[in-house]
Design a protein around this motif. Structure first.
Motif, mmCIF file in Angstrom:
data_model
loop_
_atom_site.group_PDB
_atom_site.id
_atom_site.type_symbol
_atom_site.label_atom_id
_atom_site.label_comp_id
_atom_site.label_asym_id
_atom_site.label_seq_id
_atom_site.Cartn_x
_atom_site.Cartn_y
_atom_site.Cartn_z
ATOM 1 N N ALA A 47 0.817 -1.217 0.000
ATOM 2 C CA ALA A 47 0.000 0.000 0.000
ATOM 3 C C ALA A 47 0.851 1.267 0.000
ATOM 4 C CB ALA A 47 -0.946 0.002 1.202
ATOM 5 N N GLY A 48 2.087 1.183 0.523
ATOM 6 C CA GLY A 48 2.974 2.349 0.522
ATOM 7 C C GLY A 48 3.429 2.740 -0.871
ATOM 8 N N GLN A 49 3.421 1.770 -1.802
ATOM 9 C CA GLN A 49 3.737 2.036 -3.218
ATOM 10 C C GLN A 49 2.695 1.279 -4.038
ATOM 11 O OE1 GLN A 49 7.763 0.658 -3.640
ATOM 12 N NE2 GLN A 49 8.609 2.326 -2.439
ATOM 13 N N PHE A 50 1.462 1.707 -3.910
ATOM 14 C CA PHE A 50 0.333 0.902 -4.364
ATOM 15 C C PHE A 50 0.216 0.836 -5.885
ATOM 16 C CE2 PHE A 50 -4.431 0.157 -4.511
ATOM 17 C CZ PHE A 50 -4.317 -1.167 -4.143
ATOM 18 N N LEU A 51 -0.029 -0.368 -6.368
ATOM 19 C CA LEU A 51 -0.286 -0.656 -7.777
ATOM 20 C C LEU A 51 0.776 -0.009 -8.681
ATOM 21 C CD1 LEU A 51 -2.467 -2.482 -8.925
ATOM 22 C CD2 LEU A 51 -3.716 -0.464 -9.634
ATOM 23 N N ASN A 100 3.871 -0.021 -11.679
ATOM 24 C CA ASN A 100 3.901 -0.479 -13.068
ATOM 25 C C ASN A 100 4.191 -1.970 -13.156
ATOM 26 O OD1 ASN A 100 3.350 2.007 -14.221
ATOM 27 N ND2 ASN A 100 5.500 2.618 -14.248
ATOM 28 N N GLU A 101 5.004 -2.476 -12.204
ATOM 29 C CA GLU A 101 5.314 -3.906 -12.219
ATOM 30 C C GLU A 101 4.070 -4.737 -11.905
ATOM 31 O OE1 GLU A 101 8.927 -4.909 -10.408
ATOM 32 O OE2 GLU A 101 8.830 -6.977 -11.109
ATOM 33 N N ASP A 102 3.229 -4.238 -10.976
ATOM 34 C CA ASP A 102 1.971 -4.934 -10.683
ATOM 35 C C ASP A 102 1.096 -5.005 -11.934
ATOM 36 O OD1 ASP A 102 2.473 -5.388 -7.960
ATOM 37 O OD2 ASP A 102 1.761 -3.386 -7.424
ATOM 38 N N VAL A 103 0.958 -3.871 -12.608
ATOM 39 C CA VAL A 103 0.118 -3.816 -13.809
ATOM 40 C C VAL A 103 0.704 -4.698 -14.900
ATOM 41 C CG1 VAL A 103 -0.804 -2.331 -15.619
ATOM 42 C CG2 VAL A 103 -0.748 -1.513 -13.257
ATOM 43 N N SER A 104 2.028 -4.666 -15.032
ATOM 44 C CA SER A 104 2.693 -5.498 -16.039
ATOM 45 C C SER A 104 2.441 -6.971 -15.776
ATOM 46 C CB SER A 104 4.200 -5.211 -16.028
ATOM 47 O OG SER A 104 4.873 -6.074 -16.903
ATOM 48 N N PHE A 105 2.458 -7.353 -14.504
ATOM 49 C CA PHE A 105 2.178 -8.748 -14.139
ATOM 50 C C PHE A 105 0.760 -9.139 -14.544
ATOM 51 C CE2 PHE A 105 0.137 -11.583 -11.079
ATOM 52 C CZ PHE A 105 0.889 -12.731 -11.272
ATOM 53 N N ILE A 106 -0.196 -8.266 -14.266
ATOM 54 C CA ILE A 106 -1.595 -8.555 -14.608
ATOM 55 C C ILE A 106 -1.732 -8.764 -16.119
ATOM 56 C CG2 ILE A 106 -3.948 -7.640 -14.632
ATOM 57 C CD1 ILE A 106 -3.163 -6.013 -12.112
ATOM 58 N N VAL A 107 -1.129 -7.856 -16.881
ATOM 59 C CA VAL A 107 -1.274 -7.898 -18.341
ATOM 60 C C VAL A 107 -0.562 -9.100 -18.946
ATOM 61 C CG1 VAL A 107 -0.715 -6.684 -20.486
ATOM 62 C CG2 VAL A 107 -1.597 -5.413 -18.530
ATOM 63 N N SER A 108 0.668 -9.367 -18.474
ATOM 64 C CA SER A 108 1.481 -10.399 -19.120
ATOM 65 C C SER A 108 1.171 -11.801 -18.651
ATOM 66 C CB SER A 108 2.962 -10.112 -18.882
ATOM 67 O OG SER A 108 3.264 -10.189 -17.498
ATOM 68 N N THR A 109 0.673 -11.966 -17.420
ATOM 69 C CA THR A 109 0.502 -13.305 -16.854
ATOM 70 C C THR A 109 -0.955 -13.746 -16.796
ATOM 71 O OG1 THR A 109 2.472 -13.000 -15.520
ATOM 72 C CG2 THR A 109 1.011 -14.783 -14.893
ATOM 73 N N LEU A 110 -1.819 -12.921 -16.239
ATOM 74 C CA LEU A 110 -3.194 -13.394 -16.006
ATOM 75 C C LEU A 110 -3.936 -13.761 -17.286
ATOM 76 C CD1 LEU A 110 -4.463 -11.272 -13.006
ATOM 77 C CD2 LEU A 110 -2.961 -13.239 -13.085
ATOM 78 N N PRO A 111 -3.963 -12.916 -18.321
ATOM 79 C CA PRO A 111 -4.702 -13.307 -19.523
ATOM 80 C C PRO A 111 -4.116 -14.559 -20.182
ATOM 81 C CG PRO A 111 -4.205 -10.966 -19.544
ATOM 82 C CD PRO A 111 -3.412 -11.572 -18.448
ATOM 83 N N LYS A 167 -7.981 3.083 -9.417
ATOM 84 C CA LYS A 167 -8.933 3.227 -10.526
ATOM 85 C C LYS A 167 -8.329 4.018 -11.681
ATOM 86 C CE LYS A 167 -13.307 2.735 -8.036
ATOM 87 N NZ LYS A 167 -14.608 3.352 -7.676
ATOM 88 N N GLU A 168 -7.631 5.103 -11.355
ATOM 89 C CA GLU A 168 -7.016 5.917 -12.412
ATOM 90 C C GLU A 168 -5.935 5.126 -13.149
ATOM 91 O OE1 GLU A 168 -5.622 9.366 -10.386
ATOM 92 O OE2 GLU A 168 -7.580 10.386 -10.414
ATOM 93 N N THR A 169 -5.129 4.387 -12.387
ATOM 94 C CA THR A 169 -4.047 3.596 -12.989
ATOM 95 C C THR A 169 -4.606 2.530 -13.921
ATOM 96 O OG1 THR A 169 -2.632 3.937 -11.057
ATOM 97 C CG2 THR A 169 -2.068 2.103 -12.508
ATOM 98 N N LEU A 170 -5.591 1.771 -13.425
ATOM 99 C CA LEU A 170 -6.174 0.701 -14.241
ATOM 100 C C LEU A 170 -6.931 1.269 -15.436
ATOM 101 C CD1 LEU A 170 -7.440 -1.735 -11.458
ATOM 102 C CD2 LEU A 170 -5.464 -2.034 -12.942
#
Length: 739
Positions: free
Chosen positions: A275-279, A281-292, A336-339
């Protein structure tokens, strides 16, 4: 649920029966090869569908996030009431992947790195030493320029900061692993490539104590562990399997790949972001590259270590509830803004799903742990954070109930975990529906193929002159014969690619065998009592403790079964991608259409393309079914005792390795047989392809000659058949859309 699934299955079987009846009734109106191929590929349809329903597998939940996101602490709070069942890693490098599921008896399997992994770790550690020496010289040179003739002592603290800024984390981590092994005074090559079983524990405390030897901060074997698999007697785990991953930014490549492979099995993931460095770019990259890519459709976003984020919010100094709510609101808006920004550019479905599941769950495992300890035996960090909150916020309540509420762990259990577990059947049913969807789409394609053939034929009868059609037909045959060599070259190239893939597969299976050669040897002891006579009148007993080494036949059999299962999985996956028949069919059609140039002829293009599809029906990829039972019998026939001791161990392991080689040899023979079958199949279809297309066209022509004579009658039959096919298409399409 099961009755509903059986009803769905019966509907699909009913559609299949209706389709077969319709095709058989009108077999004179289309190419009968289509019907034959459809019956062959779906002959075990009902059993396949019922097998899917009977599977009662575990619901798999993955815990993912960057290293140091607090995943182990979160899981300990979520599942184990704050007990440190999953120890915190000493460094990012020692964060072992852990699979957890329910078991009546506490147990676990420790999987160590293999020799190739360790060699890579050693090489990076040696590079670390070289880089430190280079950076020290560089730093000293910088200090010399700063001194300008003045005597200044070397600043170790400044040098450490310099190293942090300029050294790669994976080099530092690998160096730490090697140092830990040296401090533990163990020979890593005694463990690399092996597995260790943790058994015979009846209390969770003793189990955790032994587990700490392998994954704890000060564990003797911690630096050598790649991943662990645990079975715990906890009701919350019934029906589920939890996978705690080392981190989305894992510096060990092989371990990161293992993490991604395990995630591929998950139905649901909890994505933790600090939460101190929430969401980030690496988190978003993981979602995009791995989950789908892995097909995960259910995800929960969790802001971890929320206590730190609250303290970072300097806007509100006194009111804790206000600070709590304000921090939560800010981070939610940021998420929300990031996603939203990434969704607008990528249209990624996983990002959209996480966005729709907002707001995130913000948790503090630290608050929860303090509460569960009832403020006793707190760590230095826990005491410091608690004092800081009490000092900063006069409204902060220092009670067990308040801290549990602040932690939000119970909210995650109640609002996320429990509903997911309750939805297990629905999630598994979705997987079954995916399987059914594949079958329905196959039905739909076949019905469309028949309908296109019917429309093509009826169009010819309705609009063309028979003599003119025959003339066009002969011209098409001439053009087809001209491209026979090009078609054969296309078949040959595809076949050659396939042969290389199968050879690579065989080589890989031989390499894979080496991972299963070693067996963990256990230490045992037993008492032996002997009587001896003393002074001719008295006897006394001499008790000796005999120490021995042993393995079990169960271990040998399990090793063989594990290897067989592994290579079955590898070969299954490889065979799925041997040939992309859809792509090959597309290339073949393009080749024929270009050569025939239908724009210069008054000839229906669909007639010949349907004939191409019919001619390719024989080109089916065989499956590889590996043998299973005979290998187990070799071991059980050779050894009747469960334990194999001392001198027998070497002979037993030698027998096991011989059987491993036999398994691999048999599999490679199967692959060679399949390769020959595929080659023969390709050669057969290739050599007769143009001839079969021509024959198919000729059969069409002969049927059309008869049907031209009874033009009106057959047009009515075609129209009626086409309407029936359209109705069937609609039924199948509706079933697909309902899933």
């Amino acid at each position: 649920m099961k009755n509903m699934e059986i009803n769905q299955t019966s509907h699909i079987v009913k559609i299949y029966d209706e389709m077969i009846s319709l095709l058989k009734l009108n077999n004179q109106l289309f190419d009968e090869n289509i019907l034959h191929e459809f019956e062959m590929t779906n002959r075990n349809l009902k059993q396949e569908l019922l097998n899917q329903i009977e599977q009662d597998r575990l619901l798999k939940i993955g815990i993912v996030g960057e290293v140091k996101a607090g995943k182990s602490s979160f899981l300990n709070a979520l599942l184990f009431e704050g007990k440190e069942v999953l120890p915190k890693a000493a460094t990012p490098m020692t964060a072992a992947l852990t699979k957890i599921k329910y078991g009546e008896i506490l147990g676990g399997t420790i999987v160590f790195y293999d020799q190739k992994d360790w060699q890579l770790i050693k090489e990076k550690s040696e590079k670390y030493d070289r880089e430190v020496s280079r950076l020290r010289c560089e730093f000293e040179g910088t200090q010399m320029r700063v001194r300008q003739g003045r005597t200044i002592s070397f600043n170790e603290e400044a040098f450490k900061r310099y190293l942090e800024q300029n050294l790669s984390p994976d080099l530092k981590g690998c160096h730490e692993l090697v140092e830990m092994v040296e401090v533990a005074n163990i020979d890593p090559y005694d463990y690399l490539g092996h597995m260790q079983e943790l058994t015979e524990h009846y209390k969770i405390e003793s189990f955790i104590g032994e587990l700490n030897n392998y994954v704890g901060i000060n564990g003797k074997f911690t630096p050598l562990v790649k991943h662990t698999e645990l079975t715990l007697n906890l009701p919350v785990l019934k029906g589920v399997e939890v996978i705690d991953t080392p981190g989305t930014n894992d510096p060990i490549v092989s371990r990161g790949m293992t993490t991604r492979d395990f995630l591929g099995e998950c139905d649901v993931i909890f994505l933790l972001s600090y939460a101190g460095q929430f969401l980030t770019n690496e988190d978003v990259s993981f979602i995009v590259s791995t989950l789908p890519n892995k097909g995960i459709k259910n995800a929960v976003l969790v802001g971890s270590k929320f206590d730190s984020a609250i303290l970072d919010n300097n806007k509100i100094k006194d009111n804790f509830v206000q600070a709590f709510q304000d921090t939560q609101k800010k981070l939610t808006v940021h998420a929300k803004e990031t996603l939203s920004k990434h969704i607008s550019t990528s249209q990624d479905s996983a990002l959209k799903q996480i966005y729709d599941s907002m707001p995130p769950m913000f948790v503090s495992s630290l608050f929860y742990n303090i509460a569960q300890k009832e403020f006793k035996n707190l760590t230095e960090d826990e005491s410091h954070i608690l004092r800081t909150f009490l000092k900063r916020y006069s409204t902060f309540k220092n009670t067990k109930e308040a801290l549990i509420s602040y932690s939000r762990i119970d909210a995650v259990k109640r609002n996320k975990l429990q509903p997911i577990i309750e939805q297990k059947k629905a999630i598994v049913a979705e997987r079954i529906a995916d399987f059914e969807n594949v079958k329905l789409k196959d039905f739909y394609k076949k019905v469309m193929l028949v309908r296109q053939s019917v429309e093509s034929r009826s169009q010819v009868i309705a609009t063309q002159d028979l003599k003119e059609y025959e003339k066009q037909y002969k011209e098409i045959l001439k053009r087809l014969n001209r491209i026979e060599l090009s078609v054969k070259l296309l078949f040959a190239k595809t076949k050659l690619d396939l042969i290389y893939k199968l050879k690579d597969l065989q080589n890989y299976l031989w390499q894979l065998k080496n991972q299963y050669r070693t067996i963990e040897v256990s230490q045992g002891e037993r008492r032996e009592t002997q009587s001896k006579t003393k002074f001719l009148l008295f006897e006394e007993e001499d008790v000796k403790i005999i120490h021995y080494k042993y393995i079990t036949t169960t271990q040998l059999v399990k090793n063989l079964e594990d290897y067989r299962a592994h290579i079955q999985n590898v070969t299954d996956n490889e065979f799925k991608g041997l040939v992309d028949l859809s792509k090959f069919e597309r290339k073949l059609k393009e080749c024929i259409v270009d050569a025939c140039d239908f724009s210069q002829l008054n000839f229906d293009e669909d007639s010949i393309l349907i004939s191409v599809e019919v001619a390719l029906l024989e080109l089916m990829m065989p499956t590889l079914d590996l043998p299973t039972k005979k290998y187990k019998k070799i071991i059980t026939d050779a050894y009747t005792d469960v334990k194999i001791e001392d001198d027998g161990i070497h002979r037993a392991v030698a027998l096991q390795n011989q059987v491993l080689s036999e398994i691999c040899e048999d599999v490679c023979l199967h692959i060679r047989d399949v390769s020959e079958e595929i080659n023969g199949n390709f050669d057969k279809v290739s050599s007769d392809f143009i001839k079969n297309v021509s024959t198919s066209l000729e059969n069409e022509l002969n049927k059309l000659k008869i049907q031209f004579e009874e033009k009106e009658s057959y047009l009515r039959k075609y129209n009626a058949f086409k309407e029936n096919l359209l109705d069937l298409e609609k039924k199948i399409k509706d079933m697909i859309n309902c899933k």
